[in-house]
Write a protein that holds these residues in place. Structure first.
Motif, PDB file in Angstrom:
ATOM      1  N   PRO A  44       0.361  14.440 -18.450  1.00  0.00           N
ATOM      2  CA  PRO A  44      -0.620  14.769 -17.412  1.00  0.00           C
ATOM      3  C   PRO A  44      -0.880  13.589 -16.469  1.00  0.00           C
ATOM      4  N   ILE A  45      -1.343  13.914 -15.266  1.00  0.00           N
ATOM      5  CA  ILE A  45      -1.811  12.912 -14.307  1.00  0.00           C
ATOM      6  C   ILE A  45      -3.313  13.112 -14.117  1.00  0.00           C
ATOM      7  N   VAL A  46      -4.060  12.029 -14.191  1.00  0.00           N
ATOM      8  CA  VAL A  46      -5.512  12.057 -13.971  1.00  0.00           C
ATOM      9  C   VAL A  46      -5.795  11.351 -12.650  1.00  0.00           C
ATOM     10  N   GLU A  47      -6.548  12.016 -11.772  1.00  0.00           N
ATOM     11  CA  GLU A  47      -6.857  11.435 -10.462  1.00  0.00           C
ATOM     12  C   GLU A  47      -8.366  11.348 -10.253  1.00  0.00           C
ATOM     13  N   SER A  48      -8.775  10.361  -9.480  1.00  0.00           N
ATOM     14  CA  SER A  48     -10.187  10.263  -9.094  1.00  0.00           C
ATOM     15  C   SER A  48     -10.278   9.572  -7.740  1.00  0.00           C
ATOM     16  N   GLU A  49     -11.291   9.954  -6.969  1.00  0.00           N
ATOM     17  CA  GLU A  49     -11.532   9.337  -5.663  1.00  0.00           C
ATOM     18  C   GLU A  49     -12.903   8.685  -5.673  1.00  0.00           C
ATOM     19  N   PHE A  50     -13.017   7.555  -4.980  1.00  0.00           N
ATOM     20  CA  PHE A  50     -14.280   6.828  -4.974  1.00  0.00           C
ATOM     21  C   PHE A  50     -14.354   5.933  -3.741  1.00  0.00           C
ATOM     22  N   THR A  51     -15.579   5.545  -3.415  1.00  0.00           N
ATOM     23  CA  THR A  51     -15.810   4.625  -2.303  1.00  0.00           C
ATOM     24  C   THR A  51     -16.397   3.327  -2.863  1.00  0.00           C
ATOM     25  N   LEU A  52     -15.814   2.207  -2.449  1.00  0.00           N
ATOM     26  CA  LEU A  52     -16.224   0.900  -2.974  1.00  0.00           C
ATOM     27  C   LEU A  52     -16.907   0.087  -1.886  1.00  0.00           C
ATOM     28  N   ASP A  53     -17.969  -0.635  -2.288  1.00  0.00           N
ATOM     29  CA  ASP A  53     -18.530  -1.624  -1.378  1.00  0.00           C
ATOM     30  C   ASP A  53     -17.696  -2.906  -1.467  1.00  0.00           C
ATOM     31  N   GLN A  54     -18.085  -3.917  -0.725  1.00  0.00           N
ATOM     32  CA  GLN A  54     -17.265  -5.139  -0.653  1.00  0.00           C
ATOM     33  C   GLN A  54     -17.086  -5.788  -2.025  1.00  0.00           C
ATOM     34  N   GLN A  55     -18.160  -5.926  -2.798  1.00  0.00           N
ATOM     35  CA  GLN A  55     -18.049  -6.598  -4.088  1.00  0.00           C
ATOM     36  C   GLN A  55     -17.217  -5.789  -5.073  1.00  0.00           C
ATOM     37  N   GLN A  56     -17.391  -4.483  -5.066  1.00  0.00           N
ATOM     38  CA  GLN A  56     -16.602  -3.627  -5.968  1.00  0.00           C
ATOM     39  C   GLN A  56     -15.116  -3.700  -5.630  1.00  0.00           C
ATOM     40  N   LEU A  57     -14.807  -3.747  -4.329  1.00  0.00           N
ATOM     41  CA  LEU A  57     -13.405  -3.879  -3.919  1.00  0.00           C
ATOM     42  C   LEU A  57     -12.847  -5.234  -4.347  1.00  0.00           C
ATOM     43  N   THR A  87     -14.675   0.934   1.388  1.00  0.00           N
ATOM     44  CA  THR A  87     -13.271   1.337   1.298  1.00  0.00           C
ATOM     45  C   THR A  87     -13.167   2.573   0.415  1.00  0.00           C
ATOM     46  N   GLN A  88     -12.500   3.599   0.922  1.00  0.00           N
ATOM     47  CA  GLN A  88     -12.304   4.821   0.142  1.00  0.00           C
ATOM     48  C   GLN A  88     -10.909   4.791  -0.480  1.00  0.00           C
ATOM     49  N   LEU A  89     -10.852   5.042  -1.776  1.00  0.00           N
ATOM     50  CA  LEU A  89      -9.583   4.940  -2.501  1.00  0.00           C
ATOM     51  C   LEU A  89      -9.391   6.120  -3.445  1.00  0.00           C
ATOM     52  N   LYS A  90      -8.129   6.323  -3.810  1.00  0.00           N
ATOM     53  CA  LYS A  90      -7.773   7.332  -4.800  1.00  0.00           C
ATOM     54  C   LYS A  90      -6.997   6.654  -5.931  1.00  0.00           C
ATOM     55  N   ALA A  91      -7.458   6.859  -7.148  1.00  0.00           N
ATOM     56  CA  ALA A  91      -6.728   6.369  -8.322  1.00  0.00           C
ATOM     57  C   ALA A  91      -5.930   7.522  -8.918  1.00  0.00           C
ATOM     58  N   ALA A  92      -4.732   7.228  -9.368  1.00  0.00           N
ATOM     59  CA  ALA A  92      -3.880   8.247 -10.000  1.00  0.00           C
ATOM     60  C   ALA A  92      -3.200   7.627 -11.211  1.00  0.00           C
ATOM     61  N   PHE A  93      -3.494   8.184 -12.377  1.00  0.00           N
ATOM     62  CA  PHE A  93      -2.999   7.612 -13.636  1.00  0.00           C
ATOM     63  C   PHE A  93      -2.021   8.573 -14.296  1.00  0.00           C
ATOM     64  N   GLN A  94      -0.865   8.065 -14.660  1.00  0.00           N
ATOM     65  CA  GLN A  94       0.118   8.842 -15.412  1.00  0.00           C
ATOM     66  C   GLN A  94      -0.098   8.583 -16.896  1.00  0.00           C
ATOM     67  N   ILE A  95      -0.407   9.640 -17.641  1.00  0.00           N
ATOM     68  CA  ILE A  95      -0.543   9.526 -19.100  1.00  0.00           C
ATOM     69  C   ILE A  95       0.705  10.127 -19.739  1.00  0.00           C
ATOM     70  N   TYR A  96       1.311   9.387 -20.626  1.00  0.00           N
ATOM     71  CA  TYR A  96       2.433   9.924 -21.418  1.00  0.00           C
ATOM     72  C   TYR A  96       2.026   9.941 -22.891  1.00  0.00           C
ATOM     73  N   LEU A  97       2.176  11.095 -23.518  1.00  0.00           N
ATOM     74  CA  LEU A  97       1.991  11.206 -24.972  1.00  0.00           C
ATOM     75  C   LEU A  97       3.358  11.373 -25.604  1.00  0.00           C
ATOM     76  N   PHE A  98       3.740  10.400 -26.418  1.00  0.00           N
ATOM     77  CA  PHE A  98       5.020  10.433 -27.126  1.00  0.00           C
ATOM     78  C   PHE A  98       4.775  10.607 -28.637  1.00  0.00           C
ATOM     79  N   GLN A  99       5.764  11.179 -29.297  1.00  0.00           N
ATOM     80  CA  GLN A  99       5.760  11.240 -30.763  1.00  0.00           C
ATOM     81  C   GLN A  99       7.033  10.579 -31.292  1.00  0.00           C
ATOM     82  N   LYS A 100       6.850   9.742 -32.287  1.00  0.00           N
ATOM     83  CA  LYS A 100       7.982   9.028 -32.890  1.00  0.00           C
ATOM     84  C   LYS A 100       8.940  10.027 -33.535  1.00  0.00           C
TER      85      LYS A 100
END
Length: 267
Positions: free
Chosen positions: A213-226, A253-266
């Motif tokens: 799955p891919i998890v996405e989120s959008e957020f706005t950062l102030d100067q210190q957070q950026l 600053t408005q940004l979008k984070a996108a995370f790729q999650i991989y679940l593997f089994q040995k």
């Protein structure tokens, strides 16, 4: 049940009072902050490996503000579904994700090469075994772990295979192609998309890919957070200083984070 391994002789460690000790009498004291340092000098390649104190503090400030909470929640939900006992978080950093994952398992260990990160992590949750150690020689017993996690961290494949039980799991989190694209465009003349699939190719001979799955989120950062976000990433030293300064001088600053999650089994 103690799962730690002596990094010198590879025998099991047991905890008495505040000292981890093996059959060969190698001993490692638990620091007052609550972690144990199992990164022995013969495995070190630099005096202070891993993240800098500035990077650790920036990461703690940014993550505790909740901007990556959707990823944390997705991981917790997945671990709850897996119903596992022992979790090893490789490259745990200052512990934001490890702390949340611990509630879903019986035993949780967080390992990181950066001592200053583990010192900060150890204050978060006393139910986690916090360890300064290296992925090159994970200080964990053979075939003792139900789930390894590597979140934005290196993947020491052979060591992970050694510590995982048969049919156990590995969760890898890495930036998806769109992750922080606007920020990278502002920091670099040329932006290459992240290639998460390289990890699948690296692991496919020993692991079966179960979910991606891919998890996405959008957020706005102030100067210190950026500034905190930049400081906690490799962009802090890879970006041109003048481009970084120009970006950090923006009001928000408005940004979008996108995370790729991989679940593997040995296999």
């Amino acid at each position: 049940m103690n799962l730690l391994m002596c990094p010198v002789c590879r025998e099991a460690l047991s905890l008495t009072d505040r000292t981890w000790r093996c059959l060969n009498n190698h001993s490692y004291d638990v620091a007052k902050q609550g972690y144990v340092n199992l990164h022995v000098v013969q495995h070190k390649h630099s005096k202070n490996p891993g993240d800098t104190s500035e990077s650790v503090q920036a990461r703690r400030a940014f993550l505790s503000a909740g901007f990556y909470a959707p990823l944390q929640h997705a991981l917790v939900e997945k671990i709850r579904e897996l119903r596992i006992e022992n979790l090893l978080d490789i490259g745990c950093g200052e512990g934001y994700y490890t702390d949340a994952m611990q509630a879903e398992v019986m035993q949780c260990m967080g390992v990181d090469i950066a001592k200053n990160a583990v010192q900060v992590a150890a204050k978060l949750n006393k139910n986690i075994t916090w360890v300064v150690g290296t992925g090159a020689t994970l200080p964990v017993l053979d075939h003792s772990i139900d789930l390894c996690t590597s979140l934005f961290s290196p993947i020491p494949k052979e060591e992970i295979l050694r510590v995982l039980k048969p049919q156990a799991y590995l969760i890898v989190v890495t930036p998806a192609p769109a992750h922080l694209f606007a920020m990278r465009e502002a920091l670099f003349d040329e932006v290459n998309e992240h290639d998460p699939h390289k990890f699948v190719e690296q692991l496919q001979d020993a692991f079966e890919l179960i979910e991606q799955p891919i998890v996405e989120s959008e957020f706005t950062l102030d100067q210190q957070q950026l500034k905190n976000l930049i400081a906690m990433t490799p962009y802090a030293y890879k970006a041109k200083p003048e481009k970084r300064q120009a970006l950090e001088e923006q009001g928000s600053t408005q940004l979008k984070a996108a995370f790729q999650i991989y679940l593997f089994q040995k296999k």
